[in-house]
Design a protein around this motif. Structure first.
Motif, mmCIF file in Angstrom:
data_model
loop_
_atom_site.group_PDB
_atom_site.id
_atom_site.type_symbol
_atom_site.label_atom_id
_atom_site.label_comp_id
_atom_site.label_asym_id
_atom_site.label_seq_id
_atom_site.Cartn_x
_atom_site.Cartn_y
_atom_site.Cartn_z
ATOM 1 N N ALA A 47 0.827 -1.208 0.000
ATOM 2 C CA ALA A 47 0.000 0.000 0.000
ATOM 3 C C ALA A 47 0.861 1.258 0.000
ATOM 4 N N GLY A 48 1.979 1.237 0.722
ATOM 5 C CA GLY A 48 2.884 2.385 0.728
ATOM 6 C C GLY A 48 3.430 2.687 -0.655
ATOM 7 N N MET A 107 3.961 0.144 5.978
ATOM 8 C CA MET A 107 3.449 1.122 5.018
ATOM 9 C C MET A 107 4.389 2.319 4.921
ATOM 10 N N GLY A 108 4.899 2.764 6.057
ATOM 11 C CA GLY A 108 5.867 3.861 6.042
ATOM 12 C C GLY A 108 7.121 3.506 5.262
ATOM 13 N N TRP A 109 7.617 2.290 5.469
ATOM 14 C CA TRP A 109 8.790 1.842 4.710
ATOM 15 C C TRP A 109 8.458 1.671 3.229
ATOM 16 N N GLY A 110 7.237 1.263 2.922
ATOM 17 C CA GLY A 110 6.817 1.164 1.525
ATOM 18 C C GLY A 110 6.789 2.521 0.846
ATOM 19 N N ILE A 111 6.347 3.539 1.589
ATOM 20 C CA ILE A 111 6.351 4.901 1.045
ATOM 21 C C ILE A 111 7.778 5.361 0.777
ATOM 22 N N VAL A 115 9.149 6.260 -2.971
ATOM 23 C CA VAL A 115 9.698 7.578 -3.325
ATOM 24 C C VAL A 115 11.118 7.445 -3.851
ATOM 25 N N LEU A 116 11.954 6.703 -3.135
ATOM 26 C CA LEU A 116 13.345 6.543 -3.582
ATOM 27 C C LEU A 116 13.420 5.813 -4.917
ATOM 28 N N THR A 119 11.890 8.018 -7.850
ATOM 29 C CA THR A 119 12.793 9.134 -8.150
ATOM 30 C C THR A 119 14.041 8.649 -8.872
ATOM 31 N N ALA A 120 14.633 7.566 -8.410
ATOM 32 C CA ALA A 120 15.849 7.039 -9.045
ATOM 33 C C ALA A 120 15.572 6.591 -10.471
ATOM 34 N N VAL A 121 14.463 5.895 -10.683
ATOM 35 C CA VAL A 121 14.155 5.410 -12.028
ATOM 36 C C VAL A 121 13.797 6.570 -12.951
ATOM 37 N N GLN A 122 13.118 7.589 -12.432
ATOM 38 C CA GLN A 122 12.807 8.739 -13.283
ATOM 39 C C GLN A 122 14.083 9.498 -13.655
ATOM 40 N N ILE A 123 15.009 9.627 -12.717
ATOM 41 C CA ILE A 123 16.297 10.264 -13.040
ATOM 42 C C ILE A 123 17.022 9.449 -14.104
#
Length: 133
Positions: A47-48, A107-111, A115-116, A119-123
């Motif tokens: 879910a995260g 869930m927090g770790w999934g978020i 995000v990481l 972001t890495a794949v978009q970069i």
């Protein structure tokens, strides 16, 4: 108004690849969550990553649409999108944190992973497509 580019699809051409990456990350996060904390942690981790995927996709689509319709709309709609999505994320997180649901930490770790990873794949995607053009 400045002319639009010949092919405006470049604004969203990364979404299929990033969505596939997010699905793979969601499966990995669910697997790690399951082995670390059982079914609730698996659901929480997945879910995260899902929350991040929906959030980033929504932002990309709003920016792309605004830039296609009228570039002057990018800033106000972009700011509105960020305010709405972070307000919703805040409400979700307050609800999840205040609950006794055993998957909340996962869930927090999934978020964080979402995000990481996104972001890495978009970069990587931007660097790859910039070098090829």
């Amino acid at each position: 108004m400045p002319p639009l580019p010949e092919d405006p699809r470049w604004r969203v051409e990364h979404l299929p690849f990033l969505t596939a990456f997010s699905v793979a990350l969601m499966i990995c996060a669910a697997s790690v969550g399951f082995f670390a904390g059982g079914g609730a942690a698996a659901v929480g981790a997945a879910a995260g990553v899902g929350v991040v995927t929906v959030s980033f996709t929504m932002t990309t689509l709003v920016f792309a649409w605004a830039d296609t319709v009228r570039p002057a709309l990018v800033m106000p709609l972009g700011l509105l999108t960020y305010v709405v999505k972070y307000a919703l994320l805040g409400v979700i997180m307050v609800f999840v944190i205040s609950s006794e649901w055993p998957g909340r930490l996962a869930m927090g770790w999934g978020i964080v992973a979402g995000v990481l990873g996104w972001t890495a794949v978009q970069i990587w995607w931007v660097a790859r497509t910039s070098l090829s053009k």
